[in-house]
Design an enzyme around this catalytic site. Structure first.
Site, PDB file in Angstrom:
ATOM      1  N   GLU A   1      10.834  72.777  47.141  1.00 53.71           N
ATOM      2  CA  GLU A   1      10.129  72.803  48.426  1.00 53.71           C
ATOM      3  C   GLU A   1      10.979  72.200  49.527  1.00 53.71           C
ATOM      4  O   GLU A   1      10.949  72.667  50.678  1.00 53.71           O
ATOM      5  CB  GLU A   1       8.808  72.038  48.303  1.00 53.71           C
ATOM      6  CG  GLU A   1       7.877  72.174  49.508  1.00 53.71           C
ATOM      7  CD  GLU A   1       8.077  71.109  50.586  1.00 53.71           C
ATOM      8  OE1 GLU A   1       7.444  71.205  51.656  1.00 53.71           O
ATOM      9  OE2 GLU A   1       8.893  70.178  50.380  1.00 53.71           O
TER      10      GLU A   1
ATOM     11  N   ASP B   1      10.468  68.432  43.462  1.00 54.12           N
ATOM     12  CA  ASP B   1      11.836  68.122  43.901  1.00 54.12           C
ATOM     13  C   ASP B   1      11.808  67.087  45.019  1.00 54.12           C
ATOM     14  O   ASP B   1      10.785  66.872  45.673  1.00 54.12           O
ATOM     15  CB  ASP B   1      12.556  69.380  44.379  1.00 54.12           C
ATOM     16  CG  ASP B   1      11.980  69.947  45.685  1.00 54.12           C
ATOM     17  OD1 ASP B   1      10.741  70.087  45.772  1.00 54.12           O
ATOM     18  OD2 ASP B   1      12.766  70.235  46.612  1.00 54.12           O
TER      19      ASP B   1
END
Length: 413
Positions: free
Chosen positions: A175, A80
């Site tokens: 994350e 991400d």
């Protein structure tokens, strides 16, 4: 082996921005686009036990090619990108043989990547830089790490003469919003230790990070017509102001470095009746960290004593310093340091002024230092990564695998 530059560009042009306001995992559907691509690529290159679960966590195995027992090691990165800046329609620019001067990112010339401001650029004169076009972030955090892990696994598959034990690969969502490790199945991963490829400058090797907590303070006031407010109005905005003014003025991000901790209050919303202030607390030292939380409690207690139950404080621990979990197994840092030196990199061992999946994973039973991925200026349009740094990070992964197998062959003897 697939060209590292091409592989990296194929990843960063897929939008994988996460969303802190979502309650799903992954927090955005578009993260699946890259997750599924990575799982397919792992299968195609010949990795075994490739799995992608219902939350988009990807795991795969490169089997051992030695006949002696070697601990299982892992390499982890997140796919991400931060919600802080757009990751939609990323258009990477390739700057070959960088001349050491200013780089114009956008067509209008308003966005300048300059070594006068970003001094680290001076380290990469003569190298190939990959930058943004000034309208989005790049996504080197952490698609550089993914690129390096994928490239290293492919290289090891193509070069069976390089001896290694069993290697596990893990790619995670979310994350950037602090949830990357939340649903990571450490037992399923099955590694004795791992490394996150999520650092910045070439040579970085980190096994210390902040202890971290989030803080939210709600202030309650009483609204009265201002013309008749004497002795009656209680302005919650002013209570918030008094709280902020009571904090140590030099213990903020812009005035601290190294292992110095800070308070960072980044959001305030409200009116006379209700005001909320949000912030974070950071410190490498556990005792100082607890002291910071206690200071907030004291300031709030003082305000309530002075004005009468006008403030409530909520503190939530977020993650802790992985040093406590890594120091008992320092050989895992030593191997990474040795690997860097073996390929001509000077290790830069320093504390992280932040946190990684590795800090949470270390407390979940998977000691997990952090290694450079090569990118700079994360989370914004000035982000860039030198191609040579990604190539070196790939070599570090290969060398760690080789040195680990060699270390345990020698120990058996």
């Amino acid at each position: 082996m697939k060209n590292i530059k091409d592989r990296f560009i194929s990843y960063v042009t897929i939008d994988t921005q996460s969303d802190p306001d979502s309650e799903t995992t992954p927090s955005t559907k578009k993260q699946w686009d890259l997750a599924n691509k990575l799982a397919d690529e792992l299968r195609e290159m010949g990795m075994e036990d490739v799995t992608i679960d219902e939350h988009a966590y990807i795991m795969a195995t490169l089997p051992s090619n030695v006949d002696h027992e070697v601990p299982v090691i892992g390499f982890i990165a997140h796919f991400d990108t931060t919600p802080d800046y757009s990751g939609t329609h990323v258009k990477p620019q390739i700057i070959e043989n960088y001349d050491g001067g200013d780089i114009r990112l956008d067509k209008e010339g308003e966005m300048i990547l300059s070594p006068d401001y970003f001094e680290d650029l001076k380290l990469y004169k003569g190298q190939t830089l990959i930058t943004t076009d000034g309208t989005t972030l790049l996504g080197a955090d952490d698609k550089a790490g993914i690129t390096e892990i994928m490239s290293a696994m492919e290289y090891l598959l193509e070069h069976p003469e390089i001896k290694h034990g069993s290697i596990r690969v893990g790619f995670t969502p979310d994350e950037e919003i602090g949830r990357g490790a939340h649903k990571f199945d450490v037992e399923k991963f099955g590694a004795d230790w791992a490394y996150t490829m999520d650092g910045s400058q070439i040579g970085e090797l980190e096994y210390e990070n902040f202890n971290a907590a989030g803080a939210s303070i709600r202030f309650k006031g009483k609204s009265v017509h201002p013309g008749y407010a004497k002795g009656k109005m209680k302005n919650s905005v002013l209570f918030a102001h008094e709280f902020l003014a009571a904090l140590p003025e030099n213990e903020v991000p812009q005035k601290t470095s190294g292992r110095e901790g800070f308070f960072h209050f980044y959001e305030i919303n409200g009116d006379v009746e209700h005001t909320e202030v949000k912030g974070i607390i950071r410190d490498h030292d556990k005792d100082l960290f607890e002291g910071r939380k206690n200071l907030l409690k004291k300031i709030i207690d003082d305000l309530n004593s002075k004005y009468g139950a006008v403030a409530t404080l909520e503190i939530k621990d977020q993650y802790f310093n992985m040093k406590e979990k890594v120091e008992p197994v320092m050989h895992i840092v030593d191997i990474a340091e040795q690997a860097m030196k073996a390929i001509g990199i000077t290790p830069i061992i320093k504390p992280i002024r932040g946190g990684t999946d590795g800090s949470q994973l270390s407390y979940m039973g998977l000691p997990c230092p952090n290694i450079f991925a090569g990118g700079h200026n994360f989370h914004g349009p000035y982000e860039y990564v030198p191609l040579e740094s990604m190539e070196k990070a790939t070599e570090v992964i290969v060398k760690i695998a080789e040195l680990t197998a060699d270390r345990y062959r020698n120990e058996k003897r």
